[in-house]
Write an enzyme that holds these catalytic residues in place. Sequence first.
Site, PDB file in Angstrom:
ATOM      1  N   ASN A   9       0.861  -1.185   0.000  1.00  0.00           N
ATOM      2  CA  ASN A   9       0.000   0.000   0.000  1.00  0.00           C
ATOM      3  C   ASN A   9       0.898   1.236   0.000  1.00  0.00           C
ATOM      4  O   ASN A   9       1.481   1.574   1.018  1.00  0.00           O
ATOM      5  CB  ASN A   9      -0.900  -0.027   1.248  1.00  0.00           C
ATOM      6  CG  ASN A   9      -1.778   1.206   1.346  1.00  0.00           C
ATOM      7  OD1 ASN A   9      -1.886   1.985   0.393  1.00  0.00           O
ATOM      8  ND2 ASN A   9      -2.419   1.390   2.496  1.00  0.00           N
ATOM      9  N   LYS A  11       0.050   4.240  -0.348  1.00  0.00           N
ATOM     10  CA  LYS A  11      -0.628   5.431   0.189  1.00  0.00           C
ATOM     11  C   LYS A  11      -0.399   6.613  -0.766  1.00  0.00           C
ATOM     12  O   LYS A  11      -0.386   6.399  -1.980  1.00  0.00           O
ATOM     13  CB  LYS A  11      -0.157   5.713   1.617  1.00  0.00           C
ATOM     14  CG  LYS A  11      -0.296   4.470   2.502  1.00  0.00           C
ATOM     15  CD  LYS A  11      -0.109   4.704   3.959  1.00  0.00           C
ATOM     16  CE  LYS A  11      -0.271   3.391   4.701  1.00  0.00           C
ATOM     17  NZ  LYS A  11      -0.198   3.527   6.150  1.00  0.00           N
ATOM     18  N   HIS A  99      -9.855   1.587   5.013  1.00  0.00           N
ATOM     19  CA  HIS A  99      -8.557   1.707   5.683  1.00  0.00           C
ATOM     20  C   HIS A  99      -8.715   2.679   6.856  1.00  0.00           C
ATOM     21  O   HIS A  99      -9.460   3.656   6.767  1.00  0.00           O
ATOM     22  CB  HIS A  99      -7.509   2.223   4.694  1.00  0.00           C
ATOM     23  CG  HIS A  99      -6.118   2.160   5.239  1.00  0.00           C
ATOM     24  ND1 HIS A  99      -5.645   3.094   6.130  1.00  0.00           N
ATOM     25  CD2 HIS A  99      -5.117   1.268   5.049  1.00  0.00           C
ATOM     26  CE1 HIS A  99      -4.401   2.769   6.464  1.00  0.00           C
ATOM     27  NE2 HIS A  99      -4.061   1.667   5.821  1.00  0.00           N
ATOM     28  N   GLU A 101      -6.950   5.021   7.872  1.00  0.00           N
ATOM     29  CA  GLU A 101      -6.662   6.421   7.547  1.00  0.00           C
ATOM     30  C   GLU A 101      -7.879   7.095   6.912  1.00  0.00           C
ATOM     31  O   GLU A 101      -8.092   8.295   7.057  1.00  0.00           O
ATOM     32  CB  GLU A 101      -5.420   6.513   6.652  1.00  0.00           C
ATOM     33  CG  GLU A 101      -4.154   6.268   7.464  1.00  0.00           C
ATOM     34  CD  GLU A 101      -2.992   5.709   6.687  1.00  0.00           C
ATOM     35  OE1 GLU A 101      -2.993   5.740   5.452  1.00  0.00           O
ATOM     36  OE2 GLU A 101      -2.052   5.213   7.354  1.00  0.00           O
ATOM     37  N   GLU A 180      -5.824  -4.667  10.799  1.00  0.00           N
ATOM     38  CA  GLU A 180      -4.786  -3.645  10.956  1.00  0.00           C
ATOM     39  C   GLU A 180      -5.073  -2.816  12.206  1.00  0.00           C
ATOM     40  O   GLU A 180      -5.868  -1.856  12.149  1.00  0.00           O
ATOM     41  CB  GLU A 180      -4.789  -2.700   9.745  1.00  0.00           C
ATOM     42  CG  GLU A 180      -4.510  -3.377   8.432  1.00  0.00           C
ATOM     43  CD  GLU A 180      -3.878  -2.394   7.462  1.00  0.00           C
ATOM     44  OE1 GLU A 180      -2.732  -2.613   7.073  1.00  0.00           O
ATOM     45  OE2 GLU A 180      -4.526  -1.389   7.125  1.00  0.00           O
ATOM     46  N   GLY A 186       2.121   2.496  10.944  1.00  0.00           N
ATOM     47  CA  GLY A 186       3.136   3.544  10.817  1.00  0.00           C
ATOM     48  C   GLY A 186       3.841   3.906  12.112  1.00  0.00           C
ATOM     49  O   GLY A 186       4.533   4.917  12.180  1.00  0.00           O
ATOM     50  N   SER A 225       2.892  -1.883  10.553  1.00  0.00           N
ATOM     51  CA  SER A 225       4.334  -1.942  10.843  1.00  0.00           C
ATOM     52  C   SER A 225       4.964  -3.308  10.525  1.00  0.00           C
ATOM     53  O   SER A 225       5.857  -3.763  11.246  1.00  0.00           O
ATOM     54  CB  SER A 225       4.614  -1.535  12.299  1.00  0.00           C
ATOM     55  OG  SER A 225       4.273  -0.185  12.497  1.00  0.00           O
TER      56      SER A 225
HETATM   57  P1  PGA Z   1       2.472   0.511   7.774  1.00  0.00           P
HETATM   58  O1  PGA Z   1       1.043   0.726   7.084  1.00  0.00           O
HETATM   59  O2  PGA Z   1       3.014  -0.789   7.273  1.00  0.00           O
HETATM   60  O3  PGA Z   1       3.271   1.695   7.365  1.00  0.00           O
HETATM   61  O4  PGA Z   1       2.227   0.446   9.258  1.00  0.00           O
HETATM   62  C1  PGA Z   1       0.181  -0.347   6.899  1.00  0.00           C
HETATM   63  C2  PGA Z   1      -1.120   0.118   6.323  1.00  0.00           C
HETATM   64  O5  PGA Z   1      -1.558   1.224   6.649  1.00  0.00           O
HETATM   65  O6  PGA Z   1      -1.740  -0.573   5.513  1.00  0.00           O
END
Ligand code: PGA
Length: 272
Positions: A9, A11, A99, A101, A180, A186, A225
């Site tokens: 992903n 983003k 997601h 976010e 998640e 992150g 992460s």
């Molecule tokens: P990350 O993001 O691996 O940077 O924690 C995962 C995600 O948001 O899908």
Amino acid sequence: MPRPCFIANWKMNKTLSSARDYLDILQKRLSKPALQNGEVILAPPYTGLVSLHEGIGRLSLEVQMAAQNLYFEAEGAYTGEVSATMIRETGCQYVIVGHSERRVHFGEKDEEIARKVAAAQIAGLMPILCVGENEQQRQEGKTLSVIKHQVKKGFYLGLSHGHASQNGPPDLSECIIAYEPVWAIGTGKTPTPHEAEQVHCEIVAYLKSEGISPQEMPRLLYGGSVNERNIAAFMKERHIDGVLAGGASLSADTFVKMIELGLDAKGVLCTY
Ligand code: PGA
């Protein structure tokens, strides 16, 4: 065993030229057996979908694409939005839905997310439904109830067809659920692989209680992460069929390494 799945992903990252460089590295470094034994999915921003699809075709790479979002209406006066059919037309097979976010920064609610899941399936896209508890919910011991609620709402489960989406509940065998935890995205923090596995087991138990047969079960991914140091431990868990990676997937070299380590951990034959 479901085919292990590795999603990058991106983003809101990468230009078209950096996406091309990324593909070149995948082509050079990912072996055929790795691509056959695992499913590799790239999720660029909308603007990268068409050129990425062309690049995948030109390099004859067995790589799939996912969009990072969609709008549930088919067409119309919705400035700035993109429909499932438009995404399908770019060559995408998948779309990420709900997601955290989007839930946190853009206020997406369960009802809207369920409509997006349904719209994706109508257009022939496989939805990747993201679910996860936040820090406070975790501390209050609400993780499992939050996840169950999000899965239930996202797929219109526990309702009679008359009250579900017009087309009834989605075909879950054509869906992916990505667990998640919001606090792990992150941040460099993760649950232990065993804790993630427990959540996955609860999702399976819940879906069974809703009458979903083993053949209809969606694939279950872990995200938050994930990197080359911890991926093997997550992938060794029985109900973790793959990962959704953000930050670590931005480097093609790291992502290739993660795919190799993940396939190894699953015991899938992979000759590099
Ligand atoms: P990350 O993001 O691996 O940077 O924690 C995962 C995600 O948001 O899908």
